[in-house]
Design a protein around this motif. Structure first.
Motif, PDB file in Angstrom:
ATOM      1  N   PRO A  47      31.950  51.928  31.925  1.00  0.00           N
ATOM      2  CA  PRO A  47      32.718  52.176  33.157  1.00  0.00           C
ATOM      3  C   PRO A  47      33.904  51.237  33.310  1.00  0.00           C
ATOM      4  O   PRO A  47      34.944  51.628  33.865  1.00  0.00           O
ATOM      5  N   ALA A  48      33.780  50.002  32.823  1.00  0.00           N
ATOM      6  CA  ALA A  48      34.895  49.050  32.919  1.00  0.00           C
ATOM      7  C   ALA A  48      36.089  49.551  32.114  1.00  0.00           C
ATOM      8  O   ALA A  48      37.236  49.504  32.578  1.00  0.00           O
ATOM      9  N   LEU A  49      35.832  50.045  30.915  1.00  0.00           N
ATOM     10  CA  LEU A  49      36.917  50.561  30.079  1.00  0.00           C
ATOM     11  C   LEU A  49      37.545  51.810  30.685  1.00  0.00           C
ATOM     12  O   LEU A  49      38.769  51.976  30.670  1.00  0.00           O
ATOM     13  N   ILE A  50      36.709  52.699  31.216  1.00  0.00           N
ATOM     14  CA  ILE A  50      37.233  53.914  31.842  1.00  0.00           C
ATOM     15  C   ILE A  50      38.168  53.559  32.994  1.00  0.00           C
ATOM     16  O   ILE A  50      39.275  54.089  33.107  1.00  0.00           O
ATOM     17  N   ARG A  51      37.716  52.640  33.837  1.00  0.00           N
ATOM     18  CA  ARG A  51      38.551  52.267  34.989  1.00  0.00           C
ATOM     19  C   ARG A  51      39.831  51.560  34.550  1.00  0.00           C
ATOM     20  O   ARG A  51      40.930  51.883  35.031  1.00  0.00           O
ATOM     21  N   LYS A  52      39.706  50.580  33.645  1.00  0.00           N
ATOM     22  CA  LYS A  52      40.882  49.832  33.200  1.00  0.00           C
ATOM     23  C   LYS A  52      41.936  50.749  32.585  1.00  0.00           C
ATOM     24  O   LYS A  52      43.131  50.646  32.886  1.00  0.00           O
ATOM     25  N   ILE A  53      41.488  51.650  31.724  1.00  0.00           N
ATOM     26  CA  ILE A  53      42.430  52.514  31.016  1.00  0.00           C
ATOM     27  C   ILE A  53      43.024  53.560  31.959  1.00  0.00           C
ATOM     28  O   ILE A  53      44.216  53.880  31.882  1.00  0.00           O
ATOM     29  N   HIS A  54      42.216  54.072  32.864  1.00  0.00           N
ATOM     30  CA  HIS A  54      42.731  55.027  33.847  1.00  0.00           C
ATOM     31  C   HIS A  54      43.787  54.370  34.736  1.00  0.00           C
ATOM     32  O   HIS A  54      44.867  54.952  34.973  1.00  0.00           O
ATOM     33  N   GLU A  55      43.507  53.171  35.231  1.00  0.00           N
ATOM     34  CA  GLU A  55      44.457  52.484  36.109  1.00  0.00           C
ATOM     35  C   GLU A  55      45.734  52.105  35.364  1.00  0.00           C
ATOM     36  O   GLU A  55      46.828  52.116  35.935  1.00  0.00           O
ATOM     37  N   ALA A  56      45.590  51.783  34.091  1.00  0.00           N
ATOM     38  CA  ALA A  56      46.777  51.475  33.284  1.00  0.00           C
ATOM     39  C   ALA A  56      47.654  52.713  33.142  1.00  0.00           C
ATOM     40  O   ALA A  56      48.890  52.629  33.189  1.00  0.00           O
ATOM     41  N   SER A 104      31.764  51.140  17.546  1.00  0.00           N
ATOM     42  CA  SER A 104      32.293  49.813  17.878  1.00  0.00           C
ATOM     43  C   SER A 104      32.970  49.867  19.242  1.00  0.00           C
ATOM     44  O   SER A 104      33.432  50.918  19.683  1.00  0.00           O
ATOM     45  N   ILE A 105      33.045  48.720  19.897  1.00  0.00           N
ATOM     46  CA  ILE A 105      33.721  48.652  21.199  1.00  0.00           C
ATOM     47  C   ILE A 105      35.189  49.046  21.031  1.00  0.00           C
ATOM     48  O   ILE A 105      35.767  49.712  21.907  1.00  0.00           O
ATOM     49  N   LYS A 106      35.802  48.664  19.907  1.00  0.00           N
ATOM     50  CA  LYS A 106      37.188  49.044  19.650  1.00  0.00           C
ATOM     51  C   LYS A 106      37.339  50.558  19.596  1.00  0.00           C
ATOM     52  O   LYS A 106      38.225  51.130  20.254  1.00  0.00           O
ATOM     53  N   ASN A 107      36.484  51.217  18.828  1.00  0.00           N
ATOM     54  CA  ASN A 107      36.579  52.671  18.710  1.00  0.00           C
ATOM     55  C   ASN A 107      36.216  53.375  20.013  1.00  0.00           C
ATOM     56  O   ASN A 107      36.740  54.452  20.314  1.00  0.00           O
ATOM     57  N   LEU A 108      35.306  52.756  20.788  1.00  0.00           N
ATOM     58  CA  LEU A 108      34.981  53.307  22.103  1.00  0.00           C
ATOM     59  C   LEU A 108      36.212  53.272  23.003  1.00  0.00           C
ATOM     60  O   LEU A 108      36.530  54.258  23.680  1.00  0.00           O
ATOM     61  N   ALA A 109      36.915  52.133  22.996  1.00  0.00           N
ATOM     62  CA  ALA A 109      38.119  52.004  23.814  1.00  0.00           C
ATOM     63  C   ALA A 109      39.171  53.026  23.395  1.00  0.00           C
ATOM     64  O   ALA A 109      39.839  53.635  24.240  1.00  0.00           O
ATOM     65  N   LEU A 110      39.328  53.233  22.101  1.00  0.00           N
ATOM     66  CA  LEU A 110      40.309  54.196  21.603  1.00  0.00           C
ATOM     67  C   LEU A 110      39.917  55.625  21.971  1.00  0.00           C
ATOM     68  O   LEU A 110      40.775  56.469  22.267  1.00  0.00           O
ATOM     69  N   LYS A 166      42.012  58.170  24.462  1.00  0.00           N
ATOM     70  CA  LYS A 166      42.372  59.552  24.117  1.00  0.00           C
ATOM     71  C   LYS A 166      41.954  60.520  25.220  1.00  0.00           C
ATOM     72  O   LYS A 166      42.727  61.408  25.616  1.00  0.00           O
ATOM     73  N   ILE A 167      40.736  60.348  25.725  1.00  0.00           N
ATOM     74  CA  ILE A 167      40.222  61.246  26.767  1.00  0.00           C
ATOM     75  C   ILE A 167      41.016  61.098  28.061  1.00  0.00           C
ATOM     76  O   ILE A 167      41.345  62.082  28.731  1.00  0.00           O
ATOM     77  N   VAL A 168      41.362  59.860  28.413  1.00  0.00           N
ATOM     78  CA  VAL A 168      42.125  59.587  29.630  1.00  0.00           C
ATOM     79  C   VAL A 168      43.578  60.063  29.485  1.00  0.00           C
ATOM     80  O   VAL A 168      44.213  60.444  30.466  1.00  0.00           O
ATOM     81  N   GLY A 169      44.087  60.037  28.248  1.00  0.00           N
ATOM     82  CA  GLY A 169      45.471  60.417  28.023  1.00  0.00           C
ATOM     83  C   GLY A 169      46.432  59.266  28.253  1.00  0.00           C
ATOM     84  O   GLY A 169      47.543  59.446  28.757  1.00  0.00           O
ATOM     85  N   TYR A 170      45.997  58.061  27.872  1.00  0.00           N
ATOM     86  CA  TYR A 170      46.808  56.855  28.050  1.00  0.00           C
ATOM     87  C   TYR A 170      47.630  56.596  26.789  1.00  0.00           C
ATOM     88  O   TYR A 170      47.098  56.645  25.671  1.00  0.00           O
ATOM     89  N   ASP A 171      48.921  56.275  26.944  1.00  0.00           N
ATOM     90  CA  ASP A 171      49.812  56.103  25.799  1.00  0.00           C
ATOM     91  C   ASP A 171      50.046  54.647  25.412  1.00  0.00           C
ATOM     92  O   ASP A 171      50.708  54.374  24.405  1.00  0.00           O
ATOM     93  N   GLY A 172      49.532  53.704  26.210  1.00  0.00           N
ATOM     94  CA  GLY A 172      49.780  52.291  25.929  1.00  0.00           C
ATOM     95  C   GLY A 172      48.886  51.739  24.833  1.00  0.00           C
ATOM     96  O   GLY A 172      48.174  52.474  24.136  1.00  0.00           O
ATOM     97  N   HIS A 201      31.661  62.193  23.126  1.00  0.00           N
ATOM     98  CA  HIS A 201      32.975  62.643  23.600  1.00  0.00           C
ATOM     99  C   HIS A 201      32.824  63.501  24.857  1.00  0.00           C
ATOM    100  O   HIS A 201      33.542  63.306  25.845  1.00  0.00           O
ATOM    101  N   ASN A 202      31.881  64.432  24.824  1.00  0.00           N
ATOM    102  CA  ASN A 202      31.658  65.314  25.979  1.00  0.00           C
ATOM    103  C   ASN A 202      31.149  64.528  27.179  1.00  0.00           C
ATOM    104  O   ASN A 202      31.530  64.788  28.323  1.00  0.00           O
ATOM    105  N   GLY A 203      30.279  63.553  26.912  1.00  0.00           N
ATOM    106  CA  GLY A 203      29.728  62.744  27.991  1.00  0.00           C
ATOM    107  C   GLY A 203      30.777  61.900  28.679  1.00  0.00           C
ATOM    108  O   GLY A 203      30.820  61.806  29.915  1.00  0.00           O
ATOM    109  N   ILE A 204      31.661  61.270  27.894  1.00  0.00           N
ATOM    110  CA  ILE A 204      32.724  60.445  28.477  1.00  0.00           C
ATOM    111  C   ILE A 204      33.690  61.316  29.282  1.00  0.00           C
ATOM    112  O   ILE A 204      34.125  60.936  30.377  1.00  0.00           O
ATOM    113  N   ASP A 205      34.015  62.485  28.759  1.00  0.00           N
ATOM    114  CA  ASP A 205      34.893  63.408  29.484  1.00  0.00           C
ATOM    115  C   ASP A 205      34.276  63.775  30.831  1.00  0.00           C
ATOM    116  O   ASP A 205      34.966  63.805  31.861  1.00  0.00           O
ATOM    117  N   ASN A 206      32.964  64.027  30.835  1.00  0.00           N
ATOM    118  CA  ASN A 206      32.236  64.355  32.065  1.00  0.00           C
ATOM    119  C   ASN A 206      32.299  63.211  33.070  1.00  0.00           C
ATOM    120  O   ASN A 206      32.563  63.405  34.262  1.00  0.00           O
TER     121      ASN A 206
END
Length: 310
Positions: free
Chosen positions: A183-192, A244-250, A254-260, A294-299
């Protein structure tokens, strides 16, 4: 359990408990006892005893717990060990005293040693030192599952335990100071994305490997165990797969649609290097997970967006 069995889900408002309630209702169980923290303080032994005497539940899912990520566990270790010990001790003892039919205690795979053999089998418990960043929580959870084992051994109580891997899903905690990594990564990346930030900083090196299970799969596994397992040994619930945490973040990027960019702060602690469950025991009993990562994170991301609109 019969469809009309009286079932108490302790911690029904949390990530885990709410998923168990959804699962039970979907399967036609219609006699659920649900109490908020304001209605029933599980840390108070007198209140718990009175509740069991009055309500007389037949089955108990013990999902209530104080939980949090690395930061919260390091800052509040006394709170984590005290509150979790009190909750599980009060509920398990009251369940015994009131002769309930069956109890399922939910732990966490953080109970296993920091350098446990991988994938982690159930018998790795207490085979080495714990990860220091969540030691207080882990010790409390170990005590809970051992209580279930000893009450079964001494009194014949049908108390069983399961150890879910890292969970994610609707109703998760997205507070950046106390949440888990997903959830921390989802929020951080979404807010970014929303704020057009050029980069997102992630704690640690990104190298640790983790296993993630959607909470709805976890709930289905718990109901399966309640209906199909009576053994003394706890059972792992997971996917048996890791990222890996790196691949999870990536993947989240992708799911969030963040370009940074995603950058890693290697000065921050990583926690356990690798943690993936051996789920052969549960698979052999006849259960396997269903929701792909992938489906779970999108959900969950869709749920998070909707929840922030309220």
């Amino acid at each position: 359990m019969n469809k009309s069995s009286k079932i108490f889900v302790a911690g029904h408002n949390g990530l885990v408990g709410s998923a168990i309630v959804r699962c039970l209702k979907d399967k036609g169980y219609n006699n659920l006892v649900l109490k908020s923290h304001n209605e029933l303080d599980l840390i108070n032994q007198k209140d718990v005893d009175s509740f069991f005497i009055k309500e007389k539940p037949e089955y108990v899912f013990l999902a209530a717990a104080k939980v949090g990520g690395i930061y919260a566990n390091e800052i509040y270790p006394a709170d984590f060990i005290y509150e979790n010990l009190m909750i599980e001790s009060n509920v398990i003892k009251a369940a015994h005293d009131n002769k309930i039919r069956k109890l399922l205690f939910l732990g966490s795979t953080c109970i296993y040693p920091k350098f446990a053999n991988q994938p982690i089998k159930e018998n790795e418990l207490l085979s080495g030192e714990l990860e220091e960043t969540n030691e207080a929580y882990a010790i409390a959870k170990i005590a809970g599952l051992e209580m279930c084992r000893f009450f079964k051994r001494q009194y014949g109580d049908n108390f069983i335990s399961c150890m879910p891997t890292n969970l994610y899903g609707p109703n998760d905690n997205f507070d950046l100071n106390t949440s888990h990594v997903m959830p921390a990564l989802i929020r951080k990346i979404h807010e970014a994305k929303v704020n057009n930030k050029k980069e997102v900083e992630v704690w640690g090196t990104g190298k640790p490997l983790r296993e993630f299970l959607h909470v709805d799969d976890m709930a289905d596994g718990c109901v399966f165990l309640m209906n199909n397992y009576d053994g003394e040994q706890h059972v792992n619930i997971g996917t048996g797969e890791e990222i890996s945490i790196k691949n999870l973040a990536l993947l989240i990027k992708k799911i969030v649609g963040y370009d940074g960019d995603i950058v890693f702060d290697s000065k921050m602690k990583d926690g356990t290097p690798r943690k993936v469950c051996d789920v052969n025991k549960l698979n052999e009993l006849g259960w396997k997970y269903n929701i792909k990562l992938h489906n779970g994170i999108d959900n969950v991301y869709r749920w998070y967006i909707e929840s922030t609109k309220k």
